[in-house]
Write an enzyme that holds these catalytic residues in place. Structure first.
Site, PDB file in Angstrom:
ATOM      1  N   ASP A 133       0.736  -1.341  -0.003  1.00  0.00           N
ATOM      2  CA  ASP A 133      -0.101  -0.091   0.074  1.00  0.00           C
ATOM      3  C   ASP A 133       0.653   1.156  -0.104  1.00  0.00           C
ATOM      4  O   ASP A 133       0.363   2.252   0.390  1.00  0.00           O
ATOM      5  CB  ASP A 133      -0.923  -0.014   1.106  1.00  0.00           C
ATOM      6  CG  ASP A 133      -0.008  -0.216   2.359  1.00  0.00           C
ATOM      7  OD1 ASP A 133       0.960   0.012   2.469  1.00  0.00           O
ATOM      8  OD2 ASP A 133      -0.781  -0.680   3.388  1.00  0.00           O
ATOM      9  N   GLU A 151      -0.138  -8.964  -1.083  1.00  0.00           N
ATOM     10  CA  GLU A 151      -0.888  -8.369   0.148  1.00  0.00           C
ATOM     11  C   GLU A 151      -2.015  -7.589  -0.046  1.00  0.00           C
ATOM     12  O   GLU A 151      -2.167  -6.126   0.159  1.00  0.00           O
ATOM     13  CB  GLU A 151       0.288  -7.353   0.882  1.00  0.00           C
ATOM     14  CG  GLU A 151      -0.114  -7.280   2.289  1.00  0.00           C
ATOM     15  CD  GLU A 151       0.821  -6.458   2.999  1.00  0.00           C
ATOM     16  OE1 GLU A 151       1.048  -5.244   2.592  1.00  0.00           O
ATOM     17  OE2 GLU A 151       1.643  -7.024   3.680  1.00  0.00           O
ATOM     18  N   GLU A 166      -2.166   4.934   3.051  1.00  0.00           N
ATOM     19  CA  GLU A 166      -2.156   3.745   2.685  1.00  0.00           C
ATOM     20  C   GLU A 166      -3.430   3.072   2.353  1.00  0.00           C
ATOM     21  O   GLU A 166      -3.439   2.149   1.404  1.00  0.00           O
ATOM     22  CB  GLU A 166      -1.156   2.761   3.744  1.00  0.00           C
ATOM     23  CG  GLU A 166       0.144   2.969   3.661  1.00  0.00           C
ATOM     24  CD  GLU A 166       0.604   4.422   4.687  1.00  0.00           C
ATOM     25  OE1 GLU A 166      -0.386   4.837   5.162  1.00  0.00           O
ATOM     26  OE2 GLU A 166       1.607   4.609   4.807  1.00  0.00           O
ATOM     27  N   HIS A 178       6.831   5.185  12.783  1.00  0.00           N
ATOM     28  CA  HIS A 178       7.253   6.068  11.584  1.00  0.00           C
ATOM     29  C   HIS A 178       5.543   6.671  11.121  1.00  0.00           C
ATOM     30  O   HIS A 178       5.672   7.436  10.241  1.00  0.00           O
ATOM     31  CB  HIS A 178       7.783   5.099  10.527  1.00  0.00           C
ATOM     32  CG  HIS A 178       6.852   4.320   9.955  1.00  0.00           C
ATOM     33  ND1 HIS A 178       6.133   4.561   8.978  1.00  0.00           N
ATOM     34  CD2 HIS A 178       6.860   2.813  10.321  1.00  0.00           C
ATOM     35  CE1 HIS A 178       5.504   3.363   8.438  1.00  0.00           C
ATOM     36  NE2 HIS A 178       6.120   2.153   9.299  1.00  0.00           N
ATOM     37  N   ARG A 198       2.559   8.099   9.091  1.00  0.00           N
ATOM     38  CA  ARG A 198       2.744   9.654   9.035  1.00  0.00           C
ATOM     39  C   ARG A 198       1.176  10.299   9.738  1.00  0.00           C
ATOM     40  O   ARG A 198       1.450  11.372  10.088  1.00  0.00           O
ATOM     41  CB  ARG A 198       2.191   9.475   7.217  1.00  0.00           C
ATOM     42  CG  ARG A 198       2.338  10.698   6.477  1.00  0.00           C
ATOM     43  CD  ARG A 198       2.238  10.484   4.902  1.00  0.00           C
ATOM     44  NE  ARG A 198       3.493   9.911   4.514  1.00  0.00           N
ATOM     45  CZ  ARG A 198       4.253  10.562   3.684  1.00  0.00           C
ATOM     46  NH1 ARG A 198       4.202  12.112   3.722  1.00  0.00           N
ATOM     47  NH2 ARG A 198       5.547  10.207   3.264  1.00  0.00           N
ATOM     48  N   HIS A 202      13.657   5.210  12.171  1.00  0.00           N
ATOM     49  CA  HIS A 202      13.449   5.369  10.891  1.00  0.00           C
ATOM     50  C   HIS A 202      13.977   6.719  10.283  1.00  0.00           C
ATOM     51  O   HIS A 202      14.312   7.553  11.035  1.00  0.00           O
ATOM     52  CB  HIS A 202      11.618   5.692  10.875  1.00  0.00           C
ATOM     53  CG  HIS A 202      11.334   5.520   9.640  1.00  0.00           C
ATOM     54  ND1 HIS A 202      11.376   6.442   8.412  1.00  0.00           N
ATOM     55  CD2 HIS A 202      10.518   4.499   8.827  1.00  0.00           C
ATOM     56  CE1 HIS A 202      10.673   5.953   7.378  1.00  0.00           C
ATOM     57  NE2 HIS A 202      10.295   4.959   7.431  1.00  0.00           N
TER      58      HIS A 202
HETATM   59  C1  UD1 Z   1       6.593   5.014   3.513  1.00  0.00           C
HETATM   60  C2  UD1 Z   1       5.256   4.531   3.138  1.00  0.00           C
HETATM   61  C3  UD1 Z   1       4.586   3.746   4.121  1.00  0.00           C
HETATM   62  C4  UD1 Z   1       5.504   2.636   4.682  1.00  0.00           C
HETATM   63  C5  UD1 Z   1       6.843   3.101   5.145  1.00  0.00           C
HETATM   64  C6  UD1 Z   1       7.897   1.957   5.580  1.00  0.00           C
HETATM   65  C7  UD1 Z   1       4.132   5.960   1.607  1.00  0.00           C
HETATM   66  C8  UD1 Z   1       3.197   6.975   1.308  1.00  0.00           C
HETATM   67  N1  UD1 Z   1       4.495   5.504   2.596  1.00  0.00           N
HETATM   68  O1  UD1 Z   1       6.545   6.014   4.686  1.00  0.00           O
HETATM   69  O2  UD1 Z   1       3.433   3.121   3.663  1.00  0.00           O
HETATM   70  O3  UD1 Z   1       4.887   2.309   5.911  1.00  0.00           O
HETATM   71  O4  UD1 Z   1       7.430   3.828   4.009  1.00  0.00           O
HETATM   72  O5  UD1 Z   1       8.828   2.633   6.216  1.00  0.00           O
HETATM   73  O6  UD1 Z   1       4.428   5.078   0.417  1.00  0.00           O
HETATM   74  N2  UD1 Z   1      14.233   8.772   3.934  1.00  0.00           N
HETATM   75  C9  UD1 Z   1      15.776   8.585   3.915  1.00  0.00           C
HETATM   76  N3  UD1 Z   1      16.159   7.459   3.528  1.00  0.00           N
HETATM   77  C10 UD1 Z   1      15.424   6.383   3.601  1.00  0.00           C
HETATM   78  C11 UD1 Z   1      13.910   6.366   3.693  1.00  0.00           C
HETATM   79  C12 UD1 Z   1      13.347   7.663   4.032  1.00  0.00           C
HETATM   80  O7  UD1 Z   1      16.114   9.517   3.809  1.00  0.00           O
HETATM   81  O8  UD1 Z   1      16.156   5.212   3.304  1.00  0.00           O
HETATM   82  C13 UD1 Z   1      13.634   9.901   4.546  1.00  0.00           C
HETATM   83  C14 UD1 Z   1      13.425  10.873   3.495  1.00  0.00           C
HETATM   84  O9  UD1 Z   1      13.812  12.151   3.945  1.00  0.00           O
HETATM   85  C15 UD1 Z   1      11.852  10.900   3.133  1.00  0.00           C
HETATM   86  C16 UD1 Z   1      11.221  10.613   4.112  1.00  0.00           C
HETATM   87  O10 UD1 Z   1      12.211   9.839   5.088  1.00  0.00           O
HETATM   88  O11 UD1 Z   1      11.342  11.864   2.178  1.00  0.00           O
HETATM   89  C17 UD1 Z   1       9.907   9.742   4.189  1.00  0.00           C
HETATM   90  O12 UD1 Z   1      10.163   8.716   3.255  1.00  0.00           O
HETATM   91  P1  UD1 Z   1       8.500   8.540   2.526  1.00  0.00           P
HETATM   92  O13 UD1 Z   1       9.010   7.082   1.643  1.00  0.00           O
HETATM   93  O14 UD1 Z   1       8.041   9.421   2.037  1.00  0.00           O
HETATM   94  O15 UD1 Z   1       7.692   8.027   3.774  1.00  0.00           O
HETATM   95  P2  UD1 Z   1       7.774   6.876   4.925  1.00  0.00           P
HETATM   96  O16 UD1 Z   1       7.286   7.728   6.122  1.00  0.00           O
HETATM   97  O17 UD1 Z   1       9.057   6.269   4.922  1.00  0.00           O
HETATM   98  N1  UDP Z   2      12.856  -3.502  10.053  1.00  0.00           N
HETATM   99  C1  UDP Z   2      14.126  -3.686   9.710  1.00  0.00           C
HETATM  100  N2  UDP Z   2      14.974  -2.741  10.513  1.00  0.00           N
HETATM  101  C2  UDP Z   2      14.524  -2.002  11.593  1.00  0.00           C
HETATM  102  C3  UDP Z   2      13.059  -1.829  11.916  1.00  0.00           C
HETATM  103  C4  UDP Z   2      12.165  -2.456  11.170  1.00  0.00           C
HETATM  104  O1  UDP Z   2      14.386  -4.412   9.070  1.00  0.00           O
HETATM  105  O2  UDP Z   2      15.383  -1.252  12.190  1.00  0.00           O
HETATM  106  C5  UDP Z   2      11.683  -4.472   9.257  1.00  0.00           C
HETATM  107  C6  UDP Z   2      10.676  -4.962  10.125  1.00  0.00           C
HETATM  108  O3  UDP Z   2      10.991  -6.270  10.334  1.00  0.00           O
HETATM  109  C7  UDP Z   2       9.406  -5.316   9.197  1.00  0.00           C
HETATM  110  C8  UDP Z   2       9.693  -3.891   8.263  1.00  0.00           C
HETATM  111  O4  UDP Z   2      10.884  -3.616   8.639  1.00  0.00           O
HETATM  112  O5  UDP Z   2       9.735  -6.392   8.399  1.00  0.00           O
HETATM  113  C9  UDP Z   2       8.701  -3.197   8.602  1.00  0.00           C
HETATM  114  O6  UDP Z   2       8.845  -1.808   8.036  1.00  0.00           O
HETATM  115  P1  UDP Z   2       8.120  -0.434   8.402  1.00  0.00           P
HETATM  116  O7  UDP Z   2       7.864  -0.560   9.685  1.00  0.00           O
HETATM  117  O8  UDP Z   2       9.141   0.750   8.121  1.00  0.00           O
HETATM  118  O9  UDP Z   2       7.075  -0.420   7.621  1.00  0.00           O
HETATM  119  P2  UDP Z   2       5.492  -0.959   7.503  1.00  0.00           P
HETATM  120  O10 UDP Z   2       5.467  -2.460   7.818  1.00  0.00           O
HETATM  121  O11 UDP Z   2       4.843   0.045   8.883  1.00  0.00           O
HETATM  122  O12 UDP Z   2       5.303  -0.436   6.129  1.00  0.00           O
END
Ligand code: UD1
Ligand code: UDP
Length: 388
Positions: free
Chosen positions: A96, A118, A132, A212, A214, A245
């Site tokens: 999602d 999923e 999501e 994490h 939103r 995160h």
């Molecule tokens: C995204 C997904 C969410 C998922 C989550 C898992 C959407 C809308 N959201 O949310 O469904 O649960 O990932 O973690 O698709 N960033 C970095 N490096 C990284 C990752 C993130 O710098 O490797 C920072 C960046 O500034 C980025 C911000 O985190 O802009 C947010 O990342 P984004 O993918 O927009 O949203 P998440 O909250 O991570």
């Molecule tokens: N995870 C990881 N390292 C971490 C924290 C989480 O590998 O430090 C894994 C966790 O086991 C799970 C996935 O990341 O499989 C979950 O990711 P996240 O919580 O970012 O996203 P969501 O599942 O909420 O979309």
């Protein structure tokens, strides 16, 4: 040979797609062309590296603090040329995220069948989780094959008038990934984590925390930070581990509360093998993550979920997961209860596997084979729940 393109971009998609990529690669019927968007960067690369996956295409769309519209627009524009040149017979998207919905739309507009892994999770509130719930509903509208992890998600899709023949219960591939790594008890590289493991072996309790979401960003996340601080101060003999995160908004809200607390360890996102090892050492898991809600019950760990609702009711019904919201007082009270009341703890600490049996990727590939006319489906995953 049929060409299948997995498209993914964030950490959880990478973890859940890895078993599918491996199964496609192992099949003589398929050529697997992996495309990542780079919605996440470090957190995505970390997973691909662990599972030995080198993407064929990488849109590298990440920019700090970019908006959802930018992620959507850059993904669709970037994928269009790749879909045109590669002409896959099907794409597969997972879950999602905005990457997954954008990937689905890009393929749909090019007339390429979309397989949704999923599929069918629903919280029934399009603003929570945001975005999501809306993302996965949009993907359901344009998919040709809906791979539901459980009979609950299958029921959700049927109620939305998705054709029964197009829905197939596979289990969630996150359990395949978990089974792949958790028994290895991957050693910790960070000395601080090695010390935690040592203390847990000597009987110390460990609370593993991730946050994490939103819709929790802002006041709610500050409350989470304050609750962890209060817990750490009230239970100085308990250890608290928070792999932070990469989102700067999350870090700015939570981390300032945790400075100078000797029993709180904040780390960078942990490699999947090490994180699941930490989960297996934990006493209690406090999280707003989707994937962690699926993994921790499989390890018999009580999970307190900092959300108002969940699209994953199976483990709540099994008693291993409890929804507690983000109220500071409630977080403090519920974690404290599990740390201090053995009867309450034992009631929740049951190993349950409603999300999969480790064979979801195999079923996924068989279903894609049937969709593309080169094979037939296997028996569905039986989650032991009554079919709605
Ligand atoms: C995204 C997904 C969410 C998922 C989550 C898992 C959407 C809308 N959201 O949310 O469904 O649960 O990932 O973690 O698709 N960033 C970095 N490096 C990284 C990752 C993130 O710098 O490797 C920072 C960046 O500034 C980025 C911000 O985190 O802009 C947010 O990342 P984004 O993918 O927009 O949203 P998440 O909250 O991570
Ligand atoms: N995870 C990881 N390292 C971490 C924290 C989480 O590998 O430090 C894994 C966790 O086991 C799970 C996935 O990341 O499989 C979950 O990711 P996240 O919580 O970012 O996203 P969501 O599942 O909420 O979309």
């Amino acid at each position: 040979m049929k060409k299948v393109m997995p498209i993914y971009g964030t950490r959880p998609e990478a973890i859940k797609m890895a078993p599918i990529v491996k199964a496609l690669d192992a099949s003589p019927d398929f050529e697997c062309v992996v495309t990542v968007t780079g919605q996440h960067r470090e957190m995505l690369d970390q997973v691909n590296e662990l599972f030995g996956i080198t993407p064929d295409f990488d849109l590298n769309i990440i920019e700090p603090r970019q908006t959802l519209n930018t992620v959507m627009a850059k993904t669709i524009a970037g994928l269009d040329a790749i879909l045109e040149s590669e002409k896959p017979d099907a794409v597969i998207v997972q879950g999602d995220t905005t990457t997954s919905t954008a990937g689905g739309i890009a393929a749909f507009y090019r007339g390429i069948p979309v397989v949704h892994a999923e599929a069918g999770l629903r919280s029934f509130d399009i603003f929570s989780p945001f975005p999501e719930e809306a993302n996965r509903k949009m993907t359901s509208q344009i998919s040709s094959l809906h791979l539901a992890p459980t009979s609950v998600s299958r029921g959700n899709l049927l109620r939305e008038a998705i054709a029964e023949d197009d829905v197939y219960v596979t289990g969630n591939t996150v359990i395949d990934a978990l089974f792949d790594v958790v028994e290895l008890a991957v050693p910790f590289t960070d000395p601080a984590l090695q010390e935690i493991a040592q203390k847990v072996a000597e009987g110390t309790q460990l609370v593993v925390i991730t946050t994490h979401r939103r819709e929790n960003q802002g006041d709610a996340m500050h409350g989470v930070g304050r609750a962890i601080k209060r817990l750490a101060e009230t239970h100085p003999d308990v250890l608290f581990l928070l792999p932070a995160h990469r989102n700067p908004v999350v870090r700015e809200a939570v981390l300032p509360y945790l400075e100078g607390l000797a029993n709180v360890t904040v780390t960078e996102p942990m490699p999947y093998g090490e994180f699941t090892h930490a989960l297996s050492l934990s006493t209690v898991v406090l999280t707003d993550s989707g994937g962690v809600q699926e993994e921790a019950p499989s390890l018999g760990k009580p999970v307190l979920v900092m959300r108002e609702n969940t699209e994953r009711p199976e483990a709540v019904e099994a008693g291993t997961v409890r929804l507690i919201g983000t109220d500071e007082e409630r977080i403090f009270n519920d974690v404290t209860e599990l740390l201090t009341d053995k009867a309450a703890y034992d009631k929740m600490a049951n190993a349950v596997n409603p999300y999969g049996d480790g064979r979801a990727a195999e079923r996924t590939v068989a279903a894609i084979a049937e969709l593309l006319g080169v094979g037939s489906r296997l028996e569905e995953f039986d989650d032991g729940l009554t079919r709605p």
